[in-house]
Design a protein around this motif. Structure first.
Motif, short mmCIF file in Angstrom:
data_model
loop_
_atom_site.label_atom_id
_atom_site.label_comp_id
_atom_site.label_asym_id
_atom_site.label_seq_id
_atom_site.Cartn_x
_atom_site.Cartn_y
_atom_site.Cartn_z
N SER A 414 86.21 43.00 42.87
CA SER A 414 85.87 41.71 43.47
C SER A 414 86.93 40.69 43.07
N GLU A 416 87.39 37.28 44.94
CA GLU A 416 87.15 35.86 45.24
C GLU A 416 85.83 35.67 45.96
N ILE A 418 84.10 33.29 48.61
CA ILE A 418 84.50 32.37 49.68
C ILE A 418 83.28 31.56 50.12
N ALA A 426 81.33 34.52 52.14
CA ALA A 426 81.96 35.85 52.10
C ALA A 426 82.36 36.22 50.68
N LEU A 427 82.62 37.51 50.49
CA LEU A 427 83.16 38.04 49.24
C LEU A 427 84.43 38.81 49.55
N LYS A 428 85.50 38.50 48.82
CA LYS A 428 86.74 39.27 48.96
C LYS A 428 86.80 40.33 47.86
N TYR A 429 87.28 41.51 48.22
CA TYR A 429 87.48 42.55 47.21
C TYR A 429 88.72 43.36 47.56
N GLN A 430 89.24 44.04 46.54
CA GLN A 430 90.43 44.88 46.71
C GLN A 430 90.07 46.34 46.51
N GLU A 437 93.21 44.53 50.77
CA GLU A 437 92.22 43.47 50.62
C GLU A 437 91.19 43.54 51.75
N HIS A 438 89.94 43.29 51.41
CA HIS A 438 88.86 43.31 52.40
C HIS A 438 87.97 42.08 52.18
N SER A 439 87.19 41.75 53.18
CA SER A 439 86.25 40.63 53.09
C SER A 439 84.91 41.03 53.70
N THR A 441 81.35 39.45 55.06
CA THR A 441 80.63 38.24 55.43
C THR A 441 79.19 38.34 54.93
#
Length: 521
Positions: A414, A416, A418, A426-430, A437-439, A441
């Motif tokens: 994880s 960031e 958003i 949203a949540l950003k993860y790698q 990188e993915h997001s 919603t």
């Protein structure tokens, strides 16, 4: 509305009413109003001391208020106070009538001395085990401060208002429309928040305390047990705690404490506190320690404990049992969106995300249990795990995998949180394997990634800490500093369990007692 058994119990309790009361319902013709009307009528039918009225004009309908006959109502329920809040309803009925609350004379005098004129609102969910303490505290404050009102608002009953006011965590407390706090708060904490002079008064009293034989820092299972064992030796014992009960207060079901087949955290904590209070223990609640000096660091050979309010306590020995807290993700956006989509208690805050998409961070038992619970409330749950496999018990994994509205993403970092400035979006993860990188919603993120020891206040002390911030102890719970012992989740002892913490608390107290005897103090 009330089953036969509940009605019988309530009828018996209503015999304790000190004076006639009336329940005034404010209705709007909706289905929810019908339920309010039914509950109010059923309660009134159980006692000739209770009158039901359906001519209320409260601005928030449907709702009902409780008042002594002939007085303006000060206690309001906007919703059906069932589930965890049913006790709040019972206490309100009794205390409005004049029935004495089970609080100390000192606290009651402090409540009356507030001399407040204010309108309090607390948003709750009926599945929240942290909310009743806040509701009951505000009700008691309103009862003893004419001109003050307290209103419990069930978020599920007033979903539009929850959306409008961006309430995404409970309990959420407002005074005259201004947000003043959220999360679990005891009566003493709320009174201290409202009493601007309480810190100075506390410091004066604490500075005048006599020297303790054993002073316990922390009020969880380890600390409470240490205090009991020390007090049973007939020596001067005290507890300094930020909040009695510790992390247990945030625990829902407890099913693995030997001889107790099943209980809930707040109930377990209340029974611990009652056990401690049955002994001669000086309990100093709502006090935070800022620094410690060991017996070999002070001129008088005593351990010195300095509190945030400036007061200093002296003791021959201390037992550090400050426990642990939920670990945070430590990513951009997490702090900004705490209580606005980022949450740590699925039991409390889950109902606020009904019909929405959420994520759970963490694949251990707590994370998978949270995902399972939330799946019954929300549209969809995405579980995000850093490792390449889940660490939860297989039975929990099987249950999670059987649910149609859950997704598991593993080997994911994880990165960031958003949001749109007011709430999480949203949540950003790698993907750790591909570095892509993915997001996702979503509307909520529930963080369940383990514990951090509460030992930051020791960073400038000479007490040895591990690289994880845990207090290093030996098999007798001794630290490297003379006169200082430690127990529970804040130490290097493996397996952070309630039953282990209680055993460690007992060991620490016995070691401290042995130290006092051998040192001739």
């Amino acid at each position: 509305m009330l089953d036969q058994n509940t009605s019988a119990q309530l009828k018996t309790l209503l015999q304790r009413l000190e004076s006639p009361i009336e329940i005034i319902a404010s209705l709007d013709g909706s289905d929810k109003s019908d339920k309010i009307k039914e509950l109010v009528a059923e309660i009134a039918a159980l006692s000739d001391q209770v009158t039901a009225r359906f001519d209320g004009t409260h601005q928030r309908a449907p709702s009902f208020a409780i008042a002594k006959v002939g007085e303006q109502p000060r206690v309001h329920f906007a919703g059906l106070p069932m589930g965890h809040e049913f006790t709040s309803l019972i206490l309100a009925l009794l205390q409005v009538s004049g029935y004495a609350a089970k609080v100390s004379d000192e606290v009651l005098a402090q409540i009356k001395a507030l001399n407040l004129t204010a309108d309090f609102e607390v948003f709750v969910s009926l599945s929240c085990h942290n909310c009743p303490d806040v509701v009951q505290a505000l009700n008691l404050i309103a009862i003893h401060n004419p001109g003050t009102t307290a209103t419990m608002i069930d978020g599920a009953f007033f979903q539009d208002e929850v959306e409008q006011r961006k309430i995404m965590a409970v309990p959420m407390l407002f005074q005259n429309g201004q947000h003043i706090g959220q999360g679990r708060m005891s009566l003493e904490e709320i009174v201290a928040k409202l009493d601007s002079g309480s810190a100075a008064k506390d410091a004066e009293k604490l500075n005048n305390k006599a020297i303790f034989d054993v002073l316990v820092i922390g009020g969880g299972p380890a600390g409470n047990t240490a205090a009991i064992y020390a007090a049973r030796k007939g020596i001067q014992t005290g507890i300094v705690a930020e909040r009695l009960g510790g992390q247990v207060m945030d625990t829902m079901d407890i099913e693995n404490y030997t001889s107790v087949q099943k209980t809930q955290g707040p109930k377990f904590a209340a029974e611990m506190e009652a056990h401690v209070r049955s002994y001669d223990v000086d309990i100093m609640n709502l006090q935070k320690v800022s620094s410690i000096q060991g017996a070999n660091e002070t001129a008088d050979g005593l351990v010195a404990v300095t509190l945030d309010n400036g007061a200093q306590l002296k003791s021959k020995t201390i037992v550090l049992s400050t426990g642990a807290r939920w670990r945070e993700m430590n990513v951009p956006g997490e702090q900004e969106y705490k209580t606005r989509g980022v949450a740590y208690c699925p039991h409390c805050d889950g109902p606020l995300f009904k019909g929405k998409r959420v994520a759970v961070i963490g694949g251990g038992n707590s994370g998978v249990e949270a995902a399972i619970d939330l799946a019954g409330l929300v549209e969809h749950v995405t579980l995000v795990e850093f490792d390449t496999k889940l660490r939860a018990d297989q039975v929990l994994q099987d249950k999670l995998n059987s649910l149609p509205n859950t997704t598991v993403i593993m080997n994911a970092l994880s990165t960031e949180v958003i949001g749109d400035g007011t709430q999480v979006t949203a949540l950003k993860y790698q993907d750790r394997a591909t570095q892509t990188e993915h997001s996702i919603t979503l509307a909520g993120i529930f963080v369940q990634i383990g514990l951090l020891p509460n030992t930051e206040f020791l960073s400038t002390s000479n007490i040895e800490l591990s690289n994880r911030g845990e207090i290093v102890i030996n098999d007798r719970n001794e630290t490297n500093v003379k006169g200082v012992f430690a127990a529970g989740d804040c130490t290097t002892v493996p397996y952070k369990q309630i039953i282990i913490a209680t055993g460690e608390g007992a060991k620490a107290a016995l070691s401290a007692f042995d130290y006092i005897i051998r040192s001739g103090q």
